[in-house]
Design an enzyme around this catalytic site. Structure first.
Site, PDB file in Angstrom:
ATOM      1  N   GLN A  85      -0.412   1.111   3.998  1.00 59.02           N
ATOM      2  CA  GLN A  85       0.205   1.550   2.989  1.00 59.02           C
ATOM      3  C   GLN A  85      -0.668   1.564   1.756  1.00 59.02           C
ATOM      4  OE1 GLN A  85       3.019  -1.254   1.125  1.00 59.02           O
ATOM      5  NE2 GLN A  85       4.398   0.401   0.924  1.00 59.02           N
ATOM      6  N   ARG A 204       2.086  -0.609  -7.161  1.00 59.45           N
ATOM      7  CA  ARG A 204       2.081  -1.667  -6.219  1.00 59.45           C
ATOM      8  C   ARG A 204       2.839  -2.997  -6.783  1.00 59.45           C
ATOM      9  NH1 ARG A 204       3.914   1.834  -2.804  1.00 59.45           N
ATOM     10  NH2 ARG A 204       2.014   3.074  -1.938  1.00 59.45           N
TER      11      ARG A 204
END
Length: 237
Positions: A85, A204
């Site tokens: 990711q 994030r």
């Protein structure tokens, strides 16, 4: 998050066995200021209130090039699902060509003991009701115990087949096919400009980011703010 030392460098532990280690930095908040002031042939030796206002102005108005004259290098140890990711972020980021580098250990050459991310029974999460991605509430503890047990048995069987393949002479790059991949820990170096780090943090640290990578983003944030407190205060919202 507590900062400890690993290999003589500041480190933050993440998940059950992972960590983020600050390997090196180039520059600090003053680097950003001097990069911006070079247009007027000016250079500062110490950060003052005017410089802090300049950093605030640069971030607010989107004048981002001065933030790319500073860089940070991290060593990261994380499950493959987090690494992939993270890598997709790097590839898709508009800042990927601004001093971004990624070097990862490879099981084509490394046959060290595999390490896996194993969730505790109370760490499993349900699929969300109204979304195709992300996660929802924690699963029932009884179900979590059963699922954790299944994961452990699956990993043990994969490790057994992996070792058997190596023992009969199969090359490491093919024997690794037996290892359960997404939970296996991998290690890599990530070098990025300060702007790239800030962009990663904005993406994030968001509430809707995957929980596991949020933990790593928090570790990056804690470590990076040691050298770039003023810049990240303005860049990370």
């Amino acid at each position: 998050m507590e900062i400890i030392e690993i290999k003589g460098k500041p480190t933050v532990k993440v998940l059950d066995k992972g960590y983020v280690r600050m390997v090196d930095t180039m520059g600090d908040d003053l680097t950003v200021v001097n990069a911006a002031r070079v247009s007027y042939d000016k250079q500062k030796e110490e950060l003052d209130e005017r410089d802090e206002r300049l950093i605030r102005f640069l971030a607010r108005e989107g004048h981002t090039s001065p933030f790319r004259h500073a860089s940070l290098q991290f060593e990261i140890y994380a499950p493959l699902m987090v690494a992939r990711q993270w890598w997709k972020y790097v590839v898709g980021s508009s800042h990927q060509d601004n001093m971004v580098a990624w070097n990862e250990s490879s099981r084509r050459y490394v046959t060290e003991e595999p390490t896996f991310y194993i969730l505790a029974p109370d760490e499993w999460r349900q699929a969300p009701e109204n979304s195709k991605q992300g996660s929802g509430d924690p699963v029932d503890t009884v179900d979590g115990i059963e699922i954790s047990g299944k994961l452990i048995r699956f990993i043990n069987e994969g490790e057994r087949l992996y070792r058997e393949a190596l023992e009969v002479g199969i090359c490491a790059e093919q024997a690794r096919l037996f290892l359960p991949a997404y939970g296996m820990y991998v290690r890599w170096y990530w070098t990025s400009s300060l702007q790239g780090v800030a962009h990663f943090l904005n993406q994030r640290l968001a509430h809707d980011a995957q929980k596991e990578i949020q933990g790593y983003a928090q570790a990056v944030d804690v470590l990076a703010r040691k050298d770039f407190p003023r810049s990240l205060e303005e860049l990370v919202k």
